[in-house]
Design an enzyme around this catalytic site. Structure first.
Site, PDB file in Angstrom:
ATOM      1  N   HIS A  29       0.859  -1.195   0.000  1.00  0.00           N
ATOM      2  CA  HIS A  29       0.000   0.000   0.000  1.00  0.00           C
ATOM      3  C   HIS A  29       0.883   1.229   0.000  1.00  0.00           C
ATOM      4  O   HIS A  29       1.279   1.735   1.060  1.00  0.00           O
ATOM      5  CB  HIS A  29      -0.935  -0.031   1.223  1.00  0.00           C
ATOM      6  N   HIS A  31       1.234   4.846  -2.620  1.00  0.00           N
ATOM      7  CA  HIS A  31       0.823   5.579  -3.820  1.00  0.00           C
ATOM      8  C   HIS A  31       2.094   6.170  -4.401  1.00  0.00           C
ATOM      9  O   HIS A  31       2.769   6.961  -3.725  1.00  0.00           O
ATOM     10  CB  HIS A  31      -0.169   6.675  -3.452  1.00  0.00           C
ATOM     11  N   HIS A 209      -9.518   1.164  -0.887  1.00  0.00           N
ATOM     12  CA  HIS A 209      -9.398   1.860   0.387  1.00  0.00           C
ATOM     13  C   HIS A 209     -10.784   1.847   1.044  1.00  0.00           C
ATOM     14  O   HIS A 209     -11.783   2.211   0.408  1.00  0.00           O
ATOM     15  CB  HIS A 209      -8.997   3.316   0.175  1.00  0.00           C
ATOM     16  N   GLU A 212     -10.662   3.949   6.350  1.00  0.00           N
ATOM     17  CA  GLU A 212      -9.543   4.816   6.770  1.00  0.00           C
ATOM     18  C   GLU A 212     -10.152   5.895   7.665  1.00  0.00           C
ATOM     19  O   GLU A 212      -9.894   5.958   8.856  1.00  0.00           O
ATOM     20  CB  GLU A 212      -8.851   5.427   5.543  1.00  0.00           C
ATOM     21  N   ASP A 290       2.034   4.166   2.597  1.00  0.00           N
ATOM     22  CA  ASP A 290       0.972   4.986   1.997  1.00  0.00           C
ATOM     23  C   ASP A 290       1.554   6.080   1.087  1.00  0.00           C
ATOM     24  O   ASP A 290       1.592   5.914  -0.124  1.00  0.00           O
ATOM     25  CB  ASP A 290       0.069   5.575   3.087  1.00  0.00           C
ATOM     26  N   ASP A 291       1.975   7.186   1.678  1.00  0.00           N
ATOM     27  CA  ASP A 291       2.552   8.307   0.914  1.00  0.00           C
ATOM     28  C   ASP A 291       3.807   8.774   1.647  1.00  0.00           C
ATOM     29  O   ASP A 291       3.791   9.791   2.350  1.00  0.00           O
ATOM     30  CB  ASP A 291       1.521   9.441   0.815  1.00  0.00           C
TER      31      ASP A 291
HETATM   32  N1  HPA Z   1      -6.357   7.596   1.212  1.00  0.00           N
HETATM   33  C1  HPA Z   1      -7.058   7.819   0.102  1.00  0.00           C
HETATM   34  N2  HPA Z   1      -6.528   8.212  -1.017  1.00  0.00           N
HETATM   35  C2  HPA Z   1      -5.213   8.398  -1.075  1.00  0.00           C
HETATM   36  C3  HPA Z   1      -4.428   8.191   0.022  1.00  0.00           C
HETATM   37  C4  HPA Z   1      -5.031   7.756   1.232  1.00  0.00           C
HETATM   38  O1  HPA Z   1      -4.402   7.535   2.287  1.00  0.00           O
HETATM   39  N3  HPA Z   1      -3.166   8.475  -0.343  1.00  0.00           N
HETATM   40  C5  HPA Z   1      -3.190   8.817  -1.645  1.00  0.00           C
HETATM   41  N4  HPA Z   1      -4.439   8.785  -2.101  1.00  0.00           N
HETATM   42 ZN    ZN Z   2      -3.578   4.881   0.519  1.00  0.00          ZN
END
Ligand code: HPA
Ligand code: ZN
Length: 350
Positions: A29, A31, A209, A212, A290-291
Site C-alpha cells: 500500500h 501511492h 481503500h 480509513e 501509503d505516501d
Molecule cells: N487515502 C485515500 N486516497 C489516497 C491516500 C489515502 O491515504 N493516499 C493517496 N491517495
Molecule cells: Zn492509501
C-alpha cells in the site's frame, strides 16, 4: 496466514529495530505519487518549465501539516502536477524503488492514480510506460519485484472510472490490479460496483481503500459489493465485532499505514494505533507507508516507530512480514521463496 508458525525466541527489545530493518518484507500500500519528495517536485518543475506556488523546498515541506485526508489530498494532487513526461514517471518510481531496496523491501505493489494525470492532458501511455519501465528495472538493479495497481479516484464518477479503464486496456499486461482511493467519506464503494465487476471479469486483482476515515459499512460493501481481495487501511473495522470476525474468517488482509494514520489524525498518537489489537484478533494485517514523502517515513520508519510506540514484539514482526508476502499478488512459488528468505533472515538473526 496471520498467526505465525515460526518460533521467534529470545530477541531482546533493543535488537528489534535492527531486526525490523533487516527482515525482508513486501510493501502493498503505497501511492507512487505520494513518494514524490519536495526536492524531486522542484527538480521536475524546473525540468518541465513549471512555476510552483512555493519559493523553496522548505516552504513546500512546511505545508505538510494535515488535519484530515482531504487536507492532504489537496497538496498531494497539486504536487503530482509536475509529472508530464514518461521519464518523469520513471524517475519518480525509480527513486521510490531505490529507497525500497534500502528498507529491504523484496516486493512492492505500487498504486498509481491515472486520472490525476489524464485530467491534465498526460496520456495513459506516458504514465503506465514510465512506471512500468521502472518496475522492470528494479528487478535487475535492486532485486525487487514490483507491480502496478491502477486506482480509480472515488471523488469522480463511475462513468469516469469506466473511461479510465478503457484507456488502460491497451496496457492490461502491465497492470496487475485495480484499487479505489481519494476522499472516502461520502464516496462509498458501492458507487463503483459495475466498474469493479467489469475489472473482475477482465482478470484484474481487486483492492479498495475502506475504513480509513469512513465507517465499517464501507468495508462491508468493499467486500460484498466490490468483492475486493484486500482492504487498504481498514482500521475502522474495530468498531464492528461482526466485521472483525468476517475479516478473520475470510483471512482478508488489511494494508495498514500507521504514520499515515498519525499524520491524517485518524489516531491522536501512534501509541493509540490499533494495529496490535488487529493482529492479536487474528487479522492478516500488514504495515505500509501509503505516501512516504508526505507522512514522515518510508516503510522501515513505519515499522520502527510503530513498534517503539505500541510495544509490538519480534513475533509480531515475523507475522507482519509473513503477512506482507502472503497477502501479495505474486504467484505461490514466489511467495514460498520470499517466506523462505524471511525464515532464513530470522534464523540468522536469532
Ligand atoms: N487515502 C485515500 N486516497 C489516497 C491516500 C489515502 O491515504 N493516499 C493517496 N491517495
Ligand atoms: Zn492509501
Amino acid at each position: 496466514m496471520s498467526s505465525s508458525i515460526f518460533p521467534v525466541k529470545n530477541i531482546a527489545p533493543d535488537r528489534l529495530p535492527d531486526l525490523l530493518r533487516r527482515m525482508p518484507k513486501a510493501e502493498l500500500h503505497m501511492h507512487i505519487e505520494g513518494s514524490l519528495e519536495p526536492e524531486l517536485i522542484f527538480a521536475l518543475a524546473q525540468r518541465n518549465g513549471l512555476t510552483l506556488p512555493y519559493a523553496a523546498v522548505e516552504d513546500l515541506r512546511r505545508a505538510y501539516a494535515f488535519t484530515n485526508l482531504q487536507s492532504f489530498l489537496d497538496i498531494y494532487y497539486a504536487g503530482a502536477g509536475v509529472l508530464l513526461h514518461e521519464q518523469d514517471f520513471y524517475d519518480m518510481a525509480h527513486a521510490y524503488l531505490a529507497r525500497a531496496a534500502i528498507d529491504t523491501i523484496a516486493h512492492a505493489e505500487l498504486f498509481f492514480d491515472p486520472q490525476t494525470h489524464t485530467a491534465r492532458g498526460v496520456a495513459m501511455e506516458t504514465v503506465v510506460n514510465g512506471l512500468y519501465r521502472a518496475c522492470m528495472d528494479a528487478q535487475t538493479e535492486f532485486g525487487i519485484s514490483a507491480s502496478l495497481i491502477m486506482c480509480f479516484v472515488r471523488h469522480l464518477s463511475e462513468q469516469e472510472a469506466f473511461e479510465t479503464l478503457e484507456q488502460a486496456l491497451p496496457y492490461r499486461d502491465k497492470i496487475i490490479g485495480v484499487g479505489l482511493d481519494s476522499g472516502e467519506v461520502g464516496n462509498p464503494p458501492e458507487n463503483f460496483a459495475r466498474v469493479f465487476a467489469r475489472c473482475r471479469e477482465l482478470g484484474f486483482r481487486l483492492v479498495a481503500h475502506a475504513g480509513e476515515e469512513g465507517p465499517p459499512a464501507y468495508i462491508w460493501s468493499a467486500l460484498d459489493v466490490l468483492r475486493v481481495e484486500r482492504i487498504d487501511h481498514g482500521v475502522q473495522a474495530f468498531k464492528d465485532p461482526a466485521l472483525m470476525q468476517r475479516l478473520v474468517k475470510d483471512k482478508v488482509p488489511l494494508t495498514v499505514c500507521p504514520l499515515s494514520n498519525l499524520k491524517l489524525c485518524v489516531f491522536p498518537r501512534l501509541a493509540d494505533h490499533n494495529l496490535g489489537q488487529l493482529l492479536d484478533a487474528g487479522i492478516v494485517a500488514t504495515i505500509n507507508s501509503d505516501d512516504p514523502a508526505y507522512f514522515g517515513g518510508y516503510l522501515n520508519e513505519n515499522f520502527t516507530q510503530t513498534f517503539a510506540a505500541t510495544g509490538l514484539t519480534a513475533q509480531h514482526a515475523y507475522t507482519l512480514a509473513r503477512n506482507s508476502f502472503e497477502a501479495s499478488f505474486i504467484d505461490a512459488g514466489a511467495k514460498r521463496n520470499y517466506v523462505d528468505r524471511l525464515n532464513a533472515a530470522f534464523e540468522t538473526f536469532v
